[in-house]
Write a protein that holds these residues in place. Structure first.
Motif, PDB file in Angstrom:
ATOM      1  N   ALA A   6       0.749  -1.167  -0.058  1.00  0.00           N
ATOM      2  CA  ALA A   6      -0.004   0.061   0.055  1.00  0.00           C
ATOM      3  C   ALA A   6       0.863   1.319  -0.193  1.00  0.00           C
ATOM      4  CB  ALA A   6      -0.921  -0.110   1.255  1.00  0.00           C
ATOM      5  N   ALA A   7       1.996   1.137   0.674  1.00  0.00           N
ATOM      6  CA  ALA A   7       2.825   2.400   0.722  1.00  0.00           C
ATOM      7  C   ALA A   7       3.375   2.787  -0.286  1.00  0.00           C
ATOM      8  CB  ALA A   7       3.826   2.082   1.972  1.00  0.00           C
ATOM      9  N   ALA A   8       3.848   1.565  -1.322  1.00  0.00           N
ATOM     10  CA  ALA A   8       4.735   1.556  -2.499  1.00  0.00           C
ATOM     11  C   ALA A   8       3.382   2.064  -3.599  1.00  0.00           C
ATOM     12  CB  ALA A   8       4.965   0.221  -2.804  1.00  0.00           C
ATOM     13  N   GLY A   9       2.282   1.705  -3.627  1.00  0.00           N
ATOM     14  CA  GLY A   9       1.459   2.094  -4.173  1.00  0.00           C
ATOM     15  C   GLY A   9       0.988   3.637  -4.080  1.00  0.00           C
ATOM     16  N   SER A  10       1.284   3.985  -3.141  1.00  0.00           N
ATOM     17  CA  SER A  10       0.825   5.551  -2.642  1.00  0.00           C
ATOM     18  C   SER A  10       2.044   6.648  -2.855  1.00  0.00           C
ATOM     19  CB  SER A  10       0.033   5.737  -1.342  1.00  0.00           C
ATOM     20  OG  SER A  10       1.279   5.517  -0.183  1.00  0.00           O
ATOM     21  N   ASP A  50      20.975   6.920   6.728  1.00  0.00           N
ATOM     22  CA  ASP A  50      20.863   7.740   6.112  1.00  0.00           C
ATOM     23  C   ASP A  50      19.796   7.616   5.315  1.00  0.00           C
ATOM     24  OD1 ASP A  50      21.054  10.522   5.122  1.00  0.00           O
ATOM     25  OD2 ASP A  50      22.657  10.081   3.891  1.00  0.00           O
ATOM     26  N   VAL A  51      18.648   8.092   5.177  1.00  0.00           N
ATOM     27  CA  VAL A  51      17.380   7.927   4.520  1.00  0.00           C
ATOM     28  C   VAL A  51      17.404   8.972   3.354  1.00  0.00           C
ATOM     29  CG1 VAL A  51      14.853   7.856   4.563  1.00  0.00           C
ATOM     30  CG2 VAL A  51      16.063   7.171   6.405  1.00  0.00           C
ATOM     31  N   GLY A  52      17.254   8.498   2.051  1.00  0.00           N
ATOM     32  CA  GLY A  52      17.127   9.473   0.918  1.00  0.00           C
ATOM     33  C   GLY A  52      18.615   9.906   0.577  1.00  0.00           C
ATOM     34  N   SER A  53      19.578   9.030   0.628  1.00  0.00           N
ATOM     35  CA  SER A  53      20.950   9.571   0.440  1.00  0.00           C
ATOM     36  C   SER A  53      21.295   9.989  -0.893  1.00  0.00           C
ATOM     37  CB  SER A  53      21.968   8.079   0.674  1.00  0.00           C
ATOM     38  OG  SER A  53      21.358   7.174  -0.142  1.00  0.00           O
ATOM     39  N   GLY A  54      20.665   9.946  -1.891  1.00  0.00           N
ATOM     40  CA  GLY A  54      20.698  10.590  -3.207  1.00  0.00           C
ATOM     41  C   GLY A  54      22.376  10.769  -3.858  1.00  0.00           C
ATOM     42  N   ALA A  55      22.590  11.857  -3.920  1.00  0.00           N
ATOM     43  CA  ALA A  55      23.816  12.137  -4.276  1.00  0.00           C
ATOM     44  C   ALA A  55      25.042  11.513  -3.704  1.00  0.00           C
ATOM     45  CB  ALA A  55      24.137  13.657  -4.664  1.00  0.00           C
ATOM     46  N   GLY A  56      24.723  11.256  -2.230  1.00  0.00           N
ATOM     47  CA  GLY A  56      25.716  10.518  -1.436  1.00  0.00           C
ATOM     48  C   GLY A  56      26.744  11.435  -0.852  1.00  0.00           C
ATOM     49  N   VAL A  76      15.100   5.191  -2.600  1.00  0.00           N
ATOM     50  CA  VAL A  76      13.688   4.524  -2.921  1.00  0.00           C
ATOM     51  C   VAL A  76      13.844   3.609  -4.188  1.00  0.00           C
ATOM     52  CG1 VAL A  76      12.962   6.456  -4.638  1.00  0.00           C
ATOM     53  CG2 VAL A  76      11.104   5.315  -3.211  1.00  0.00           C
ATOM     54  N   SER A  77      14.802   3.656  -4.931  1.00  0.00           N
ATOM     55  CA  SER A  77      15.012   3.013  -6.220  1.00  0.00           C
ATOM     56  C   SER A  77      16.469   2.365  -6.446  1.00  0.00           C
ATOM     57  CB  SER A  77      14.583   3.654  -7.406  1.00  0.00           C
ATOM     58  OG  SER A  77      15.226   4.548  -7.645  1.00  0.00           O
ATOM     59  N   GLU A  78      16.681   1.419  -7.162  1.00  0.00           N
ATOM     60  CA  GLU A  78      18.001   0.853  -7.658  1.00  0.00           C
ATOM     61  C   GLU A  78      18.745   1.935  -8.296  1.00  0.00           C
ATOM     62  OE1 GLU A  78      19.663  -1.488  -6.806  1.00  0.00           O
ATOM     63  OE2 GLU A  78      18.397  -3.002  -5.673  1.00  0.00           O
ATOM     64  N   ASP A  79      17.984   2.769  -9.180  1.00  0.00           N
ATOM     65  CA  ASP A  79      18.709   3.943 -10.036  1.00  0.00           C
ATOM     66  C   ASP A  79      19.226   4.804  -9.040  1.00  0.00           C
ATOM     67  OD1 ASP A  79      18.418   2.530 -12.228  1.00  0.00           O
ATOM     68  OD2 ASP A  79      16.563   3.840 -12.767  1.00  0.00           O
ATOM     69  N   ALA A  80      18.473   5.234  -8.064  1.00  0.00           N
ATOM     70  CA  ALA A  80      18.820   6.254  -7.145  1.00  0.00           C
ATOM     71  C   ALA A  80      19.902   5.810  -5.970  1.00  0.00           C
ATOM     72  CB  ALA A  80      17.909   6.768  -6.152  1.00  0.00           C
ATOM     73  N   GLU A  97      26.807   0.209   3.444  1.00  0.00           N
ATOM     74  CA  GLU A  97      25.887  -0.444   3.056  1.00  0.00           C
ATOM     75  C   GLU A  97      24.713   0.399   2.368  1.00  0.00           C
ATOM     76  OE1 GLU A  97      22.788  -4.387   4.075  1.00  0.00           O
ATOM     77  OE2 GLU A  97      23.366  -2.879   5.578  1.00  0.00           O
ATOM     78  N   VAL A  98      24.340   0.091   1.113  1.00  0.00           N
ATOM     79  CA  VAL A  98      23.420   0.978   0.388  1.00  0.00           C
ATOM     80  C   VAL A  98      22.140  -0.042  -0.060  1.00  0.00           C
ATOM     81  CG1 VAL A  98      22.824   2.296  -1.491  1.00  0.00           C
ATOM     82  CG2 VAL A  98      25.221   2.511  -0.546  1.00  0.00           C
ATOM     83  N   VAL A  99      20.925   0.404   0.548  1.00  0.00           N
ATOM     84  CA  VAL A  99      19.894  -0.667   0.273  1.00  0.00           C
ATOM     85  C   VAL A  99      18.686   0.034  -0.413  1.00  0.00           C
ATOM     86  CG1 VAL A  99      20.597  -1.951   2.202  1.00  0.00           C
ATOM     87  CG2 VAL A  99      18.844  -0.221   2.618  1.00  0.00           C
ATOM     88  N   VAL A 100      17.999  -0.514  -0.952  1.00  0.00           N
ATOM     89  CA  VAL A 100      16.431   0.320  -1.300  1.00  0.00           C
ATOM     90  C   VAL A 100      15.385  -0.225  -0.574  1.00  0.00           C
ATOM     91  CG1 VAL A 100      14.976   0.165  -3.529  1.00  0.00           C
ATOM     92  CG2 VAL A 100      17.451   0.078  -3.648  1.00  0.00           C
ATOM     93  N   GLY A 101      14.415   0.902  -0.250  1.00  0.00           N
ATOM     94  CA  GLY A 101      13.489   0.469   0.433  1.00  0.00           C
ATOM     95  C   GLY A 101      12.424   1.716   0.519  1.00  0.00           C
TER      96      GLY A 101
END
Length: 276
Positions: A6-10, A50-56, A76-80, A97-101
């Motif tokens: 549900a969270a992913a869908g929204s 670090d949530v939303g690490s982006g450019a790092g 939030v995605s593998e690309d990011a 460690e870099v994870v997607v979630g």
């Protein structure tokens, strides 16, 4: 449907996207200039997310303080996530460690981290209170959640240019259409209380572009974003600003950047929320 589905869908659209103009701007962010409210609370060996690490680039600075092996970066995605990995590798910080979630429903155990950090994230999520409650869940008692978000409606600039007024009007419209909250900075304290935090310290900071280098950087990022990045595509698709209108805004930013009197101040809200 599970809570995670549900969270992913929204999940809202990330208004900025990851184009060259955006990343060029975001790579100027450091732990020192973007997480100063957090730095006094950091110690070596703390477990940090670090949530939303982006450019790092902020992640890298935090990792140097607590130790790369103690840091997990979330995107939030593998690309990011790949953007974060590339930056960390370029700085020799392969231990992170870099994870997607999804920040609304993390696949992480309760009480896993001493520090959870999120920079310019809550303004883009579908349910900021739910996300904060999730960050609280994964933080151990005695730990802290540190958040910083812009308040676009608090931005101020000089000289007064109608093109920049139009830019802000369009950005606010696009961000809200994407499910975001572009005035998130002023709401962080209230959101934290609603998420169950009882011990919250709220602060605010600004970033000022008022010298030649700063004006050139800020003018270039927004003149680029408004004509070529995902924001430009959204404005075109929705019929809110065609190519000619967007080019007028871009030219306004270029004129602002070239003006020796040019001054642009960004307002950010911040919180340190302690977990009891």
């Amino acid at each position: 449907m599970s809570d995670q589905d549900a969270a992913a869908g929204s999940r809202p659209t990330y208004t900025h996207g990851y184009g060259a103009a955006v990343l060029g701007s975001h790579r100027h962010r450091t732990a020192e200039n973007s997480a100063a409210h957090l730095l006094p609370h950091l110690r070596p060996s703390q477990r940090l997310l670090d949530v939303g690490s982006g450019a790092g680039t902020i992640t890298a600075g935090l990792a140097r303080i607590v130790g790369p092996e103690n840091v997990t970066a979330l995107e939030v995605s593998e690309d990011a996530a790949a953007l974060t990995r590339t930056e960390l590798a370029s700085q020799g910080l392969d231990g992170v460690e870099v994870v997607v979630g999804d920040a609304h429903a993390l696949d992480l155990a309760a009480d896993s981290f001493d520090v959870v950090h999120a920079h310019q994230v809550l303004q883009h999520v579908a349910d900021p209170v739910r996300a904060l409650a999730e960050l609280r869940r994964i933080t151990r008692p005695g730990g802290i959640v540190a958040v910083r978000d812009s308040d676009y409606e608090g931005f101020r600039w000089w000289p007064a240019l109608p093109e920049l007024d139009r830019w802000l009007e369009l950005y606010l419209r696009a961000a809200r259409a994407n499910g975001g909250t572009p005035d998130a900075g002023r709401r962080l304290l209230a959101w934290a209380h609603e998420a169950g935090f009882r011990d919250v310290t709220a602060t605010a900071s600004t970033h000022l572009y008022a010298d030649d280098e700063g004006r050139e950087s800020w003018g270039a990022t927004w003149s680029g974003r408004i004509v070529a990045d995902p924001l430009a595509a959204q404005l075109e698709r929705e019929g809110w600003a065609d190519a000619a209108a967007r080019e007028e805004i871009a030219e306004g930013f270029r004129r602002w950047a070239a003006d020796p009197d040019g001054w642009f101040c960004l307002l950010h809200g911040e919180i340190i929320a302690r977990v009891d």
